[in-house]
Design an enzyme around this catalytic site. Structure first.
Site, PDB file in Angstrom:
ATOM      1  N   GLY A  10       0.875 -16.078  20.540  1.00  0.00           N
ATOM      2  CA  GLY A  10       1.493 -14.742  20.595  1.00  0.00           C
ATOM      3  C   GLY A  10       2.815 -14.783  19.839  1.00  0.00           C
ATOM      4  N   GLY A  99       3.124 -16.546  30.355  1.00  0.00           N
ATOM      5  CA  GLY A  99       3.850 -15.441  30.987  1.00  0.00           C
ATOM      6  C   GLY A  99       3.143 -14.130  30.741  1.00  0.00           C
ATOM      7  CG  HIS A 155      11.866  -2.951  33.939  1.00  0.00           C
ATOM      8  ND1 HIS A 155      11.716  -2.976  35.300  1.00  0.00           N
ATOM      9  CD2 HIS A 155      11.849  -4.264  33.534  1.00  0.00           C
ATOM     10  CE1 HIS A 155      11.615  -4.235  35.715  1.00  0.00           C
ATOM     11  NE2 HIS A 155      11.686  -5.038  34.673  1.00  0.00           N
ATOM     12  CE  LYS A 159       7.851  -3.344  34.130  1.00  0.00           C
ATOM     13  NZ  LYS A 159       6.838  -4.260  33.609  1.00  0.00           N
TER      14      LYS A 159
HETATM   15  N1  LIG Z   1       6.574 -13.729  32.356  1.00  0.00           N
HETATM   16  C1  LIG Z   1       7.679 -13.212  31.834  1.00  0.00           C
HETATM   17  O1  LIG Z   1       8.812 -13.623  32.134  1.00  0.00           O
HETATM   18  C2  LIG Z   1       7.534 -12.114  30.812  1.00  0.00           C
HETATM   19  C3  LIG Z   1       8.656 -11.509  30.236  1.00  0.00           C
HETATM   20  C4  LIG Z   1       8.453 -10.535  29.265  1.00  0.00           C
HETATM   21  C5  LIG Z   1       7.152 -10.181  28.895  1.00  0.00           C
HETATM   22  N2  LIG Z   1       6.096 -10.775  29.504  1.00  0.00           N
HETATM   23  C6  LIG Z   1       4.699 -10.523  29.116  1.00  0.00           C
HETATM   24  O2  LIG Z   1       4.434 -11.291  27.940  1.00  0.00           O
HETATM   25  C7  LIG Z   1       3.407 -10.650  27.183  1.00  0.00           C
HETATM   26  C8  LIG Z   1       3.895 -10.407  25.763  1.00  0.00           C
HETATM   27  O3  LIG Z   1       4.969  -9.504  25.789  1.00  0.00           O
HETATM   28  P1  LIG Z   1       5.668  -9.000  24.454  1.00  0.00           P
HETATM   29  O4  LIG Z   1       6.741  -8.075  24.857  1.00  0.00           O
HETATM   30  O5  LIG Z   1       5.983 -10.171  23.595  1.00  0.00           O
HETATM   31  O6  LIG Z   1       4.454  -8.184  23.803  1.00  0.00           O
HETATM   32  P2  LIG Z   1       4.177  -7.877  22.267  1.00  0.00           P
HETATM   33  O7  LIG Z   1       5.464  -7.762  21.533  1.00  0.00           O
HETATM   34  O8  LIG Z   1       3.219  -6.747  22.246  1.00  0.00           O
HETATM   35  O9  LIG Z   1       3.462  -9.213  21.764  1.00  0.00           O
HETATM   36  C9  LIG Z   1       2.142  -9.574  22.072  1.00  0.00           C
HETATM   37  C10 LIG Z   1       1.627 -10.338  20.899  1.00  0.00           C
HETATM   38  O10 LIG Z   1       0.354 -10.914  21.209  1.00  0.00           O
HETATM   39  C11 LIG Z   1      -0.234 -11.154  19.950  1.00  0.00           C
HETATM   40  N3  LIG Z   1      -1.689 -11.310  19.979  1.00  0.00           N
HETATM   41  C12 LIG Z   1      -2.634 -10.352  20.119  1.00  0.00           C
HETATM   42  N4  LIG Z   1      -3.865 -10.899  20.057  1.00  0.00           N
HETATM   43  C13 LIG Z   1      -3.673 -12.228  19.846  1.00  0.00           C
HETATM   44  C14 LIG Z   1      -4.563 -13.329  19.698  1.00  0.00           C
HETATM   45  N5  LIG Z   1      -5.896 -13.183  19.758  1.00  0.00           N
HETATM   46  N6  LIG Z   1      -4.023 -14.550  19.493  1.00  0.00           N
HETATM   47  C15 LIG Z   1      -2.700 -14.730  19.455  1.00  0.00           C
HETATM   48  N7  LIG Z   1      -1.797 -13.728  19.603  1.00  0.00           N
HETATM   49  C16 LIG Z   1      -2.296 -12.491  19.801  1.00  0.00           C
HETATM   50  C17 LIG Z   1       0.129  -9.932  19.107  1.00  0.00           C
HETATM   51  O11 LIG Z   1       0.399 -10.423  17.803  1.00  0.00           O
HETATM   52  P3  LIG Z   1      -0.538 -10.218  16.550  1.00  0.00           P
HETATM   53  O12 LIG Z   1      -1.139  -8.834  16.650  1.00  0.00           O
HETATM   54  O13 LIG Z   1       0.395 -10.384  15.410  1.00  0.00           O
HETATM   55  O14 LIG Z   1      -1.535 -11.304  16.667  1.00  0.00           O
HETATM   56  C18 LIG Z   1       1.451  -9.456  19.691  1.00  0.00           C
HETATM   57  O15 LIG Z   1       2.532  -9.666  18.793  1.00  0.00           O
HETATM   58  C19 LIG Z   1       3.076  -9.362  27.936  1.00  0.00           C
HETATM   59  O16 LIG Z   1       1.979  -9.601  28.768  1.00  0.00           O
HETATM   60  C20 LIG Z   1       4.344  -9.114  28.764  1.00  0.00           C
HETATM   61  O17 LIG Z   1       4.111  -8.337  29.931  1.00  0.00           O
HETATM   62  C21 LIG Z   1       6.260 -11.732  30.439  1.00  0.00           C
END
Ligand SMILES: NC(=O)c1ccc[n+]([C@@H]2O[C@H](COP(=O)([O-])OP(=O)(O)OC[C@H]3O[C@@H](n4cnc5c(N)ncnc54)[C@H](OP(=O)(O)O)[C@@H]3O)[C@@H](O)[C@H]2O)c1
Length: 279
Positions: A10, A99, A155, A159
């Site tokens: 990701g 995460g 948030h 969100k």
């Molecule tokens: N646990 C925590 O502390 C925490 C904190 C913040 C966010 N989160 C969670 O983390 C996740 C990501 O959040 P974000 O804000 O970074 O979202 P985001 O900006 O939408 O990023 C998600 C990324 O996943 C990638 N992706 C999609 N399909 C993929 C695949 N098959 N293989 C590899 N990568 C792929 C996409 O990139 P491409 O389209 O370029 O492949 C996209 O850039 C969410 O579920 C969010 O709720 C968790």
């Protein structure tokens, strides 16, 4: 301890970039691979272009090649991409930190299954401060069992899910500490000129969505004449990245099992008290 070699799944997302940025700043983590989807606009894009000259000269890839020497997969992607990340970690025998939120029960079960052969740590919130808050509210909920409890969270405007997974987890920690079923005591809305009076055991939730707020959670315990506020405010996404990297470093030297962020906290506390005894 040697530097930990991470494969970030990701990598092009907000959190993926935050993890990569944090890794580049640290001396104890090396980025071994930056993984994106097979149809990603970022496929083949070098990290130096994404993050600047300090980043490793490594192109974003769709798969983890056998010759890449990584010890842990760090996944912040989408629920739809999560299975690939877990499968990759299993295939290569790597520790797995994730995460990614919005996972199905089957995906959680898949992590349990994988944990028979690789160490796995998933958390909906990688802030170490929130992990401590969850412990504190559980304690307060038990010790102040007859006090009113209200949880509020705020948030950014984008969100969608509400209340946040973290607010729900805090509510569950309090309900569990009080020995009651969360679904019986959670109250998600109050409105109207004749809303039902507050039930004694109720845990109320209030939600704010505004601006670019990274994440705020506060838990109020109140009784006649006094109140206790426990709160956490995140001001920078980097805290989640730091928590995930701390988890990644710790996980690579743990035996296969399913771990929580609370396990990491406990291990750190044990280490600190051993160091105190030795001092
Ligand atoms: N646990 C925590 O502390 C925490 C904190 C913040 C966010 N989160 C969670 O983390 C996740 C990501 O959040 P974000 O804000 O970074 O979202 P985001 O900006 O939408 O990023 C998600 C990324 O996943 C990638 N992706 C999609 N399909 C993929 C695949 N098959 N293989 C590899 N990568 C792929 C996409 O990139 P491409 O389209 O370029 O492949 C996209 O850039 C969410 O579920 C969010 O709720 C968790």
């Amino acid at each position: 301890m040697q530097a930990t070699r991470i494969a970030v799944h990701g990598a092009s997302g907000r959190m993926g970039r935050a993890v990569l940025r944090e890794a580049v700043l640290r001396g104890d983590v090396v980025v071994a691979a930056a993984l994106v989807g097979a149809h990603s606009d970022s496929l083949g894009v070098p990290l130096t272009r994404m993050l600047g000259a300090d980043a490793p000269d490594l192109p974003c890839a769709a798969t983890l090649d056998d010759d890449v020497q990584a010890s842990v997969v760090v996944d912040f992607s989408l629920a739809g991409a999560f299975d690939d990340a877990l499968a990759m970690a299993r295939r290569h025998g790597l520790a797995f930190v994730s995460g990614t939120t919005g996972l199905s029960p089957a995906q959680h079960a898949a992590m349990d299954e994988a944990a028979a052969t690789i160490p796995v740590l998933w958390s909906a919130n990688f802030s170490l401060g929130v992990a401590v808050l969850a412990r504190l509210v559980g304690q307060a909920g038990r010790l102040l069992a007859d006090w009113d409890c209200e949880i509020s969270e705020a948030h950014h405007r984008a969100k969608r899910d509400a209340p946040s997974g973290t607010a729900l987890a805090l509510g569950r920690a309090i309900a569990s500490a009080r020995g009651v079923a969360f679904d019986d005591v959670a109250r998600f809305s109050r409105e109207g000129i004749d809303a039902p009076a507050r039930a004694r055991a109720e845990i109320g939730f209030a939600v704010t969505r505004a601006g670019d707020i990274v994440g705020e959670h506060s838990v109020l315990f109140a009784t006649d004449g006094e109140r206790l506020d426990l709160a956490h405010r995140a001001t920078d996404r980097a805290i989640f990245a730091r928590g995930a990297l701390a988890a990644a470093r710790w996980l690579t030297v743990q035996p296969p099992r399913r771990y929580t962020l609370d396990d990491l906290l406990a291990a750190r506390a044990d280490q600190a008290s051993t160091a105190d005894v030795g001092a």
